[in-house]
Each structure stands twice: as C-alpha cells, then as structure tokens.
Design a protein around this motif. Structure first.
Motif, PDB file in Angstrom:
ATOM      1  N   PRO A  11      32.215   7.983 -18.503  1.00  0.00           N
ATOM      2  CA  PRO A  11      31.518   7.555 -19.711  1.00  0.00           C
ATOM      3  C   PRO A  11      30.431   6.518 -19.455  1.00  0.00           C
ATOM      4  O   PRO A  11      29.426   6.507 -20.134  1.00  0.00           O
ATOM      5  N   THR A  12      30.656   5.619 -18.503  1.00  0.00           N
ATOM      6  CA  THR A  12      29.663   4.597 -18.202  1.00  0.00           C
ATOM      7  C   THR A  12      29.470   4.517 -16.703  1.00  0.00           C
ATOM      8  O   THR A  12      30.325   4.913 -15.919  1.00  0.00           O
ATOM      9  N   HIS A  13      28.319   3.977 -16.309  1.00  0.00           N
ATOM     10  CA  HIS A  13      28.009   3.847 -14.893  1.00  0.00           C
ATOM     11  C   HIS A  13      27.654   2.406 -14.583  1.00  0.00           C
ATOM     12  O   HIS A  13      27.056   1.713 -15.392  1.00  0.00           O
ATOM     13  N   ALA A  14      28.000   1.978 -13.368  1.00  0.00           N
ATOM     14  CA  ALA A  14      27.523   0.693 -12.886  1.00  0.00           C
ATOM     15  C   ALA A  14      26.018   0.786 -12.711  1.00  0.00           C
ATOM     16  O   ALA A  14      25.517   1.743 -12.114  1.00  0.00           O
ATOM     17  N   LYS A  15      25.304  -0.194 -13.248  1.00  0.00           N
ATOM     18  CA  LYS A  15      23.854  -0.212 -13.094  1.00  0.00           C
ATOM     19  C   LYS A  15      23.521  -0.822 -11.741  1.00  0.00           C
ATOM     20  O   LYS A  15      23.841  -1.978 -11.473  1.00  0.00           O
ATOM     21  N   MET A  16      22.907  -0.034 -10.880  1.00  0.00           N
ATOM     22  CA  MET A  16      22.574  -0.511  -9.544  1.00  0.00           C
ATOM     23  C   MET A  16      21.115  -0.927  -9.490  1.00  0.00           C
ATOM     24  O   MET A  16      20.235  -0.249 -10.034  1.00  0.00           O
ATOM     25  N   ASP A  17      20.850  -2.055  -8.816  1.00  0.00           N
ATOM     26  CA  ASP A  17      19.480  -2.491  -8.608  1.00  0.00           C
ATOM     27  C   ASP A  17      18.791  -1.591  -7.589  1.00  0.00           C
ATOM     28  O   ASP A  17      19.449  -0.868  -6.835  1.00  0.00           O
ATOM     29  N   ARG A  18      17.469  -1.668  -7.563  1.00  0.00           N
ATOM     30  CA  ARG A  18      16.715  -0.855  -6.610  1.00  0.00           C
ATOM     31  C   ARG A  18      17.008  -1.269  -5.167  1.00  0.00           C
ATOM     32  O   ARG A  18      17.148  -0.436  -4.276  1.00  0.00           O
ATOM     33  N   LEU A  19      17.080  -2.587  -4.921  1.00  0.00           N
ATOM     34  CA  LEU A  19      17.310  -3.095  -3.572  1.00  0.00           C
ATOM     35  C   LEU A  19      18.690  -3.733  -3.452  1.00  0.00           C
ATOM     36  O   LEU A  19      19.076  -4.565  -4.278  1.00  0.00           O
ATOM     37  N   LEU A  20      19.407  -3.346  -2.413  1.00  0.00           N
ATOM     38  CA  LEU A  20      20.707  -3.911  -2.095  1.00  0.00           C
ATOM     39  C   LEU A  20      20.631  -4.484  -0.681  1.00  0.00           C
ATOM     40  O   LEU A  20      20.077  -3.849   0.213  1.00  0.00           O
ATOM     41  N   LEU A  21      21.178  -5.664  -0.490  1.00  0.00           N
ATOM     42  CA  LEU A  21      21.203  -6.248   0.845  1.00  0.00           C
ATOM     43  C   LEU A  21      22.421  -5.730   1.595  1.00  0.00           C
ATOM     44  O   LEU A  21      23.541  -5.798   1.100  1.00  0.00           O
ATOM     45  N   ASP A  59      17.160 -15.620  -4.115  1.00  0.00           N
ATOM     46  CA  ASP A  59      15.959 -16.257  -4.657  1.00  0.00           C
ATOM     47  C   ASP A  59      14.864 -15.236  -4.962  1.00  0.00           C
ATOM     48  O   ASP A  59      14.018 -15.465  -5.832  1.00  0.00           O
ATOM     49  N   HIS A  60      14.881 -14.109  -4.259  1.00  0.00           N
ATOM     50  CA  HIS A  60      13.875 -13.058  -4.460  1.00  0.00           C
ATOM     51  C   HIS A  60      14.395 -11.919  -5.345  1.00  0.00           C
ATOM     52  O   HIS A  60      13.803 -10.836  -5.373  1.00  0.00           O
ATOM     53  N   GLY A  61      15.490 -12.175  -6.051  1.00  0.00           N
ATOM     54  CA  GLY A  61      15.964 -11.213  -7.047  1.00  0.00           C
ATOM     55  C   GLY A  61      16.941 -10.177  -6.546  1.00  0.00           C
ATOM     56  O   GLY A  61      17.311  -9.266  -7.292  1.00  0.00           O
ATOM     57  N   ILE A  62      17.382 -10.280  -5.289  1.00  0.00           N
ATOM     58  CA  ILE A  62      18.352  -9.316  -4.758  1.00  0.00           C
ATOM     59  C   ILE A  62      19.748  -9.854  -5.045  1.00  0.00           C
ATOM     60  O   ILE A  62      20.200 -10.822  -4.431  1.00  0.00           O
ATOM     61  N   ARG A  63      20.445  -9.215  -5.969  1.00  0.00           N
ATOM     62  CA  ARG A  63      21.693  -9.746  -6.521  1.00  0.00           C
ATOM     63  C   ARG A  63      22.923  -8.969  -6.082  1.00  0.00           C
ATOM     64  O   ARG A  63      24.001  -9.130  -6.660  1.00  0.00           O
ATOM     65  N   THR A  64      22.768  -8.116  -5.062  1.00  0.00           N
ATOM     66  CA  THR A  64      23.899  -7.308  -4.619  1.00  0.00           C
ATOM     67  C   THR A  64      24.004  -7.337  -3.104  1.00  0.00           C
ATOM     68  O   THR A  64      23.012  -7.121  -2.402  1.00  0.00           O
ATOM     69  N   LEU A  65      25.217  -7.580  -2.602  1.00  0.00           N
ATOM     70  CA  LEU A  65      25.504  -7.462  -1.184  1.00  0.00           C
ATOM     71  C   LEU A  65      26.415  -6.261  -0.979  1.00  0.00           C
ATOM     72  O   LEU A  65      27.538  -6.243  -1.465  1.00  0.00           O
ATOM     73  N   GLU A 298       5.682  -3.031  -5.828  1.00  0.00           N
ATOM     74  CA  GLU A 298       4.393  -2.346  -5.953  1.00  0.00           C
ATOM     75  C   GLU A 298       4.579  -0.844  -6.149  1.00  0.00           C
ATOM     76  O   GLU A 298       3.916  -0.214  -6.979  1.00  0.00           O
ATOM     77  N   LEU A 299       5.516  -0.264  -5.412  1.00  0.00           N
ATOM     78  CA  LEU A 299       5.715   1.191  -5.473  1.00  0.00           C
ATOM     79  C   LEU A 299       6.477   1.624  -6.736  1.00  0.00           C
ATOM     80  O   LEU A 299       6.201   2.683  -7.280  1.00  0.00           O
ATOM     81  N   TRP A 300       7.407   0.805  -7.168  1.00  0.00           N
ATOM     82  CA  TRP A 300       8.252   1.180  -8.312  1.00  0.00           C
ATOM     83  C   TRP A 300       7.877   0.370  -9.561  1.00  0.00           C
ATOM     84  O   TRP A 300       8.756   0.040 -10.357  1.00  0.00           O
ATOM     85  N   ASP A 301       6.635   0.060  -9.721  1.00  0.00           N
ATOM     86  CA  ASP A 301       6.141  -0.585 -10.952  1.00  0.00           C
ATOM     87  C   ASP A 301       6.889  -1.865 -11.295  1.00  0.00           C
ATOM     88  O   ASP A 301       7.355  -2.044 -12.441  1.00  0.00           O
ATOM     89  N   GLY A 302       7.040  -2.732 -10.306  1.00  0.00           N
ATOM     90  CA  GLY A 302       7.635  -4.026 -10.561  1.00  0.00           C
ATOM     91  C   GLY A 302       9.136  -4.054 -10.533  1.00  0.00           C
ATOM     92  O   GLY A 302       9.753  -5.095 -10.699  1.00  0.00           O
ATOM     93  N   ASN A 303       9.793  -2.901 -10.301  1.00  0.00           N
ATOM     94  CA  ASN A 303      11.249  -2.838 -10.320  1.00  0.00           C
ATOM     95  C   ASN A 303      11.803  -2.936  -8.898  1.00  0.00           C
ATOM     96  O   ASN A 303      11.632  -2.025  -8.101  1.00  0.00           O
ATOM     97  N   ALA A 304      12.459  -4.069  -8.618  1.00  0.00           N
ATOM     98  CA  ALA A 304      13.113  -4.217  -7.316  1.00  0.00           C
ATOM     99  C   ALA A 304      14.596  -4.485  -7.500  1.00  0.00           C
ATOM    100  O   ALA A 304      15.270  -4.823  -6.597  1.00  0.00           O
TER     101      ALA A 304
END
Length: 304
Positions: A11-21, A59-65, A298-304
């Motif tokens: 029914p629901t999905h975890a929302k994943m960011d574009r970049l994962l460390l 600090d650069h918006g990457i919130r997932t390890l 730049e490639l994904w219209d500001g979405n990282a």
C-alpha cells in the motif's frame, strides 16, 4: 504480461532520495584497485573519520546511509542516537548479512559468546531457543528471522525504512533455486520492522524474474548499472530490457565502475539510459560529495 501491468500489493512505499551514501570506501573495498582499497582502510581506521564523511554528506543533503552491518557501523549508529536533533530525519538502509562478522565472532568468543553478542537484548532466551529449534528441525524460517533480528540489533531506535538482503545471499539463493527464502525475508521485514525489503544482486534480470514469479511486486532492487557493463551479469542489453519492461524500483550501484568512468559521464549515462530511482555511491572526500551532488542536481532538475 509485463510488470507495468501488475499493480503492487504494497500500500505504501519508502520514499528514497536520489543519492544514497554507501560504505564500501570506509572498509577498504574497491573492486578495481587493491592499492586504493588499502589506503582507504588505513584512512578510516578511526570511526571519527567515517562520521566526518557522513556529516559532510549530510550537510549537502544526503540523508541516507546504505550500509553493511559491519561492527563499526554500530559506532556510527551510537553517534546518531547521541545526536537526535542532527539525525532526526536520517535514514539507515542496513544490508545484511555481513558474513565476516559472524566468522570472526565465533573464532574470538565461541558459539555461545557470538550468540550473546548478536542476538537482540529483548527476548534473548526466546531468540536463542528459536535458533536452537530451527537448527534441530531445519526450520528455515526460524533461522532467517533469527539472523535478521541479530543484524538489526545495532539499529534499534533508528529509522530503517528499507532493509536489504546482500548479494552474496541473494545470488546464492537464486543459484540454488531456494525461492521460499525470498518470501520469508519479504514478509518478516514488513511485519517485524515495518520496513520495505530490498535485494542486492549481480544478476538483475534473473532476480526480477524470480521475484515476479513469487508475487513480490514492485520490489526495491540494487544492482550494478553503468555504461561499460562492469560487474553486470548478463550484459547491458539484458539490464536495459529489465529496466524498460519490469516494474521495480531500481537502485544503481557501481555507476562509476570503481573509478573507470569519469563521474560526469557516468551520471549522464545513468540519467539518459537507466531511469533509476536512487544511486548509491561511495565518497571519501568533501570535493567528491560536492561534485556528485552538484551534477545530480543539474541532471535531475535540482533533485538530489
């Protein structure tokens, strides 16, 4: 029927960011250069050095390890718990199992000592008994759920919306045709932890066929995806067909092919060919993180 025609049962999905460390660089893993791997292992002997890179990424918006269950990740977890404001929105994606950890623990502490070390504190006796019964009766479900609980112990109190099964196990199960293990893992991760199961593989086309046959719909799957076919079993064309025809949530790893592809070119190829949901990358410096985040935005219209 293609996977696009199948409606997900989740029914629901975890929302994943574009970049994962990722964390390979912290533990001396580099698939192209042993020299670079040794240098990284020396640099990150101190957990503070690992935390420093995680902090720069945050600090650069990457919130997932996206991390293994290496014992030193437990120290990173302690740091996150000790700084709840800083890590309030942070996510860990555990990738299990980390086989060397178990082998080392048994060698150092014996079987009982290893059990005490890894089993969850809550219900220790119950878990131990569950494991004992499982081994005696060959209860596969009991063994799998016991191992998942042991691996998740270090992440207590933290946000773990996706839990991955490592490729060393996924691909072994595929080779053995042991399909039941996938359904057990899928069900247990959802019911016990309220998380989405994820799968790491070196053979994306074969895994997607198997999961589809089992009714595991729209799965999160992490695989090597890059323009030179680096560590992509079955070849680029098979992967491109899978990405085009199968309904799943792709997480791309090895997009830089361990340094063989310049980052700008690698990310442009991913953007133009793969339509992935997330990219997991290893970084050990501020400049690498900054450049990757800037290129992705730049490639994904500001979405990282």
């Amino acid at each position: 029927m293609t996977m696009q025609e199948i409606v997900s049962s989740t029914p629901t999905h975890a929302k994943m960011d574009r970049l994962l460390l990722g964390d390979n660089q912290f533990f001396g893993i580099n698939h192209m250069s042993e020299e670079k791997a040794r240098a990284q292992a020396i640099r990150f002997q101190d957990t503070e050095a690992i935390i420093g890179v995680i902090e720069v990424a945050l600090d650069h918006g990457i919130r997932t390890l996206m991390c293994t269950t290496h014992e030193r990740i437990a120290e990173v977890c302690e740091h996150a718990r000790a700084n709840p404001q800083r890590y309030a929105d942070y996510r860990f994606y555990p990738c299990m199992p980390y086989a060397h950890k178990y082998a080392n623990a048994v060698t150092d502490s014996g079987m009982l000592g290893a059990l005490r070390q890894f089993l969850p504190d809550e219900g220790l006796l119950n878990a131990a008994m569950r494991g004992g019964r499982s081994l005696l009766t060959q209860d596969v479900e009991g063994i799998i759920t016991l191992l998942v609980d042991a691996e998740m112990k270090m992440f207590h109190g933290l946000n773990t919306p996706v839990i991955f099964l490592q490729n060393v196990v996924v691909d072994l199960l595929l080779g053995l045709g042991f399909d039941e293990a996938f359904t057990i893992f899928d069900r247990y991760v959802r019911e016990r932890y309220g998380s989405e199961p994820g799968y790491i593989t070196m053979n994306l086309p074969m895994l997607l066929q198997t999961l589809g046959r089992l009714g595991i719909e729209n799965p999160i799957v992490c695989a090597n995806i890059n323009e030179i076919g680096f560590r992509m079993s079955g070849g680029i064309e098979a992967y491109e067909r899978a990405l085009r025809d199968r309904r799943f949530r792709p997480v791309a790893m090895s997009v830089f092919a361990s340094g063989a592809i310049p980052p700008q070119r690698a990310l442009e190829w991913i953007h133009d060919h793969a339509a992935v949901e997330s990219i997991v990358f290893g970084a050990s410096s501020r400049s690498s993180i900054e450049n990757t985040v800037r290129t992705v935005r730049e490639l994904w219209d500001g979405n990282a």
